[in-house]
Design a protein around this motif. Structure first.
Motif, PDB file in Angstrom:
ATOM      1  N   MET A  91       0.845  -1.208   0.000  1.00 26.58           N
ATOM      2  CA  MET A  91       0.000   0.000   0.000  1.00 26.58           C
ATOM      3  C   MET A  91       0.876   1.253   0.000  1.00 26.58           C
ATOM      4  O   MET A  91       0.696   2.159  -0.822  1.00 26.58           O
ATOM      5  N   ILE A  92       1.855   1.267   0.936  1.00 23.38           N
ATOM      6  CA  ILE A  92       2.750   2.429   1.020  1.00 23.38           C
ATOM      7  C   ILE A  92       3.546   2.564  -0.279  1.00 23.38           C
ATOM      8  O   ILE A  92       3.740   3.662  -0.793  1.00 23.38           O
ATOM      9  N   GLU A  93       3.933   1.392  -0.807  1.00 20.91           N
ATOM     10  CA  GLU A  93       4.689   1.384  -2.062  1.00 20.91           C
ATOM     11  C   GLU A  93       3.881   2.048  -3.175  1.00 20.91           C
ATOM     12  O   GLU A  93       4.399   2.864  -3.952  1.00 20.91           O
ATOM     13  N   THR A  94       2.571   1.731  -3.221  1.00 16.31           N
ATOM     14  CA  THR A  94       1.700   2.313  -4.253  1.00 16.31           C
ATOM     15  C   THR A  94       1.670   3.824  -4.130  1.00 16.31           C
ATOM     16  O   THR A  94       1.819   4.548  -5.118  1.00 16.31           O
ATOM     17  N   VAL A  95       1.478   4.304  -2.878  1.00 10.19           N
ATOM     18  CA  VAL A  95       1.408   5.754  -2.655  1.00 10.19           C
ATOM     19  C   VAL A  95       2.712   6.417  -3.100  1.00 10.19           C
ATOM     20  O   VAL A  95       2.704   7.469  -3.752  1.00 10.19           O
TER      21      VAL A  95
END
Lengths: 158, 283
Positions: free
Chosen positions: B1-5
């Motif tokens: 999720m953080i990677e996507t952001v």
């Protein structure tokens, strides 16, 4: 800080609009000479645009007469603020040798407010570049000065 | 999720930053090719900041709306690229952005703007099918439309898709608004069409359009980089070489009219794509 950035960007990126009010083409050739590799005004971020809506600085050459004064005012009105006008050559300054002619209104400042006058017949490319740089310095002036300038322009149009 | 952001943020920031630098480099190289010195590297940023700070003049509400939609669509397309999403989706989102730009120009009654918009439509007509064919070629080779699959592919795509890379070069020339296909905005010929498509975009609106164009340029150069996606050096090298050739072509060629553009791009582009696709299918 944002203000200084905008100020700097304005000085660094003047887009020029060139309008020829029935000049003999001497000054126009000198204006175009500024764009050639010898003078290369793009060094200073200057671009010659054909659209008054994109322009920051209006370069006017030649005498203003009764036919083209409306065109000149129209072009000036289409330029968004902040904008500067530079009159180039004797004819644009005062009417030059055509001053007494029946169809001549006179210098550019009879129709729109002029910020910088570049004399010469024709004006040298160096002088034109100097004039534009002087005009750019006026971008850092206070807003009040510009306002008074505008009211004068409205006066002229009436 | 953080990677996507993180990827979304990188995509959003990379567009204007890289696009502006690429455009600055373009202007310097063009000046050097014409034996001039040229503006500083940061010139495009000064231009956009200046345009942003100018008085707001819009012809009508639709024009401003279209400028915002153009930036939104192109930035979404680039973000999707950084998220390694579907190539087809990216191409379609990018096309939506281009259509909004045209609609914005058509919303004004100025003849220059109208002619520019019609020419832009013709440009889209010539490059969009080719862009789709390039993605189809990538699909035939890797078996997926996902960029993820391209990155994990064992050999550079250029080995199998050399003609499709040339086709992408055609698309790039049209899309970067470079000569000989510099029809809609007439970057080098104000006398003909003033500024064509961009005539009535002024001040902050023009700044938005410029930023949108930077997103597009980065997206297209990203697509070029996919052709040597096995290592970083290869990706950077292929982008630089392609872009330099584009600038060279821009400087040595005159502008063509739209019939020539459509004829050249379609005949050459479609033939080359077909040859490459048949070759892929047979092998």
């Amino acid at each position: 800080m944002l203000k200084t950035l905008i100020q700097k960007a304005r000085v660094k990126s003047p887009w020029l609009l060139h309008y020829d009010c029935s000049s003999c083409n001497g000054c126009d050739i000198e204006v175009l000479a500024c764009l050639t590799p010898i003078y290369d005004v793009e060094r200073f971020g200057m671009i010659n645009v054909g659209n008054p809506m994109h322009a920051d600085i209006l370069l006017v050459t030649g005498t203003v007469n009764h036919r083209n004064k409306k065109v000149l005012v129209n072009l000036f009105d289409q330029m968004p603020h902040p904008r500067r006008v530079i009159a180039i050559g004797s004819c644009a300054l005062s009417g030059g040798i055509f001053r007494e002619a029946y169809n001549v209104v006179g210098g550019v400042n009879k129709v729109i407010p002029v910020d910088v006058y570049v004399p010469g017949c024709p004006a040298k490319p160096e002088a034109i570049i100097d004039g534009v740089i002087l005009g750019l310095k006026k971008f850092s002036r206070k807003r009040g000065a510009e306002k008074s300038c505008e009211s004068r322009s409205e006066l002229r149009q009436l | 999720m953080i990677e996507t952001v993180v990827f979304i943020l990188i995509g959003l920031a990379c567009g204007p930053l890289l696009g502006g630098l690429v455009s600055g480099l373009d202007r310097i190289l063009t000046a050097r090719l014409q034996s001039r010195i040229g503006p500083p590297l940061w010139q495009p940023f000064y231009d956009v900041i200046k345009l942003w700070s100018k008085e707001k003049t819009v012809v009508n509400v639709w024009q401003a709306f279209c400028a915002y939609c153009y930036v939104a669509a192109t930035s979404i397309a680039l973000v999707l690229f950084f998220l390694r999403s579907d190539l087809l989706l990216i191409v379609f989102v990018q096309a939506v952005g281009a259509v909004f730009l045209v609609v914005g120009a058509l919303s004004s009654t100025s003849p220059f703007s109208q002619i520019g918009a019609h020419r832009e439509l013709l440009q889209m007509l010539s490059y969009e099918p080719l862009l789709i064919l390039v993605t189809v070629g990538i699909f035939l080779e890797t078996g997926s439309f996902k960029i993820e699959a391209v990155y994990s592919w064992h050999q550079p795509l250029l080995m199998k898709l050399p003609f499709l890379f040339l086709v992408l070069g055609f698309v790039l020339t049209v899309k970067l608004r470079k000569s000989p296909f510099d029809l809609s905005t007439s970057h080098h010929a104000h006398q003909e069409l003033v500024k064509g498509l961009l005539t009535d975009y002024a001040g902050p609106c023009l700044a938005l359009v410029e930023i949108g164009h930077w997103y597009e340029v980065v997206l297209l150069l990203g697509l070029c980089s996919l052709f040597w996606a096995t290592n970083w050096m290869g990706m950077i090298a292929i982008v630089f070489i392609t872009y330099f050739i584009e600038i060279l072509i821009d400087n040595v060629s005159a502008r063509l009219n739209w019939r020539w553009m459509l004829g050249y791009v379609w005949s050459m582009g479609l033939t080359l794509s077909l040859v490459n696709l048949v070759w892929l299918y047979v092998s």
